[in-house]
Scaffold this motif. Structure first.
Motif, short mmCIF file in Angstrom:
data_model
loop_
_atom_site.label_atom_id
_atom_site.label_comp_id
_atom_site.label_asym_id
_atom_site.label_seq_id
_atom_site.Cartn_x
_atom_site.Cartn_y
_atom_site.Cartn_z
N LEU A 161 0.83 -1.21 0.00
CA LEU A 161 0.00 0.00 0.00
C LEU A 161 0.86 1.26 0.00
N GLN A 165 -2.62 5.21 1.94
CA GLN A 165 -3.46 4.03 2.18
C GLN A 165 -3.09 3.36 3.50
N LEU A 169 -5.34 2.62 6.84
CA LEU A 169 -5.47 1.27 7.38
C LEU A 169 -5.10 1.23 8.86
N TYR A 220 -7.65 -5.49 0.69
CA TYR A 220 -6.44 -4.70 0.47
C TYR A 220 -5.30 -5.43 -0.27
#
Length: 222
Positions: A161, A165, A169, A220
């Motif tokens: 990621l 991002q 998270l 994800y």
């Protein structure tokens, strides 16, 4: 009469002399013949040796030439094999898909989902305990197992990621941890004061952690 006897004696003497001379001549001829035969033998042996030597050298030359031909053929075979292998390698490289990275990441996601399915299957097939302490210990082991796997998944997502991002998270994960503990506490309060209160608490934690593993991989992981 006397003269005849003398003549006879003289004739016999002459005959003996002639015979003796013939015998000596024959012996000398034999000796010469033997000597000549002896003298010719070394020459013949030398010729035979020279002939054998020449034959041996010819055979050796043939053997050496044959070996050299064999080495040359083997060298050519190895060269051809090496060239073919190199050509096949280059062909394999040229035919490789350009989107190989996407296939690797897709396989990684599928591999994780398969691993999670196997872990869940192992939980279902585990031997059921009969006493409360044993059941609580079993649920604690299950919770630890899924929590370890959750941390592994989280580490993979850090690599995949972007920074923004990952920040989102992290915030989401903090909220989930609070939700997990609150849900476990609420489930255990139904058995407040009972022998299964702590069992229900850890069992709820284990189940929610398992669900979180599936959710992170599906949402994800690339």
């Amino acid at each position: 009469m006397k003269n005849n006897r003398q003549l006879l004696i003289i004739m016999l003497t002459v005959i003996f002399v002639i015979l003796a001379a013939c015998d000596n001549s024959s012996e000398e001829s034999n000796v010469k013949a033997d000597s000549a035969s002896t003298d010719s033998s070394p020459t013949q042996n030398a010729d035979d040796g020279a002939s054998n030597k020449t034959s041996t050298e010819t055979d050796n030359n043939k053997t050496e030439n044959s070996q050299e031909d064999t080495y040359d053929n083997q060298s050519n075979d190895l060269k051809d094999t090496s060239e073919n292998a190199s050509a096949n390698t280059n062909e394999g490289k040229s035919s490789a898909p350009s989107d190989g990275n996407s296939e690797v990441t897709e396989n990684r996601k599928e591999d994780y989902l398969q691993k999670l399915n196997e872990m869940e299957e192992a939980d279902r097939n585990a031997e059921s305990k009969t006493t409360i302490p044993d059941m609580e210990e079993q649920e604690e082991e299950r919770y630890k197992k899924w929590d370890v796997e959750l941390n592994k998944i989280y580490a993979v997502l850090k690599e995949q990621l972007s920074a923004d991002q990952m920040n989102d998270l992290k915030e989401e994960q903090r909220d989930w941890v609070e939700h997990r503990d609150e849900a476990a506490k609420e489930a255990s309060l139904e058995y407040e004061g009972g022998s299964t209160e702590s069992l229900e608490y850890v069992a709820t934690q284990a189940s929610l952690t398992r669900e979180r593993c599936y959710a992170l991989v599906a949402k994800y992981m690339k």
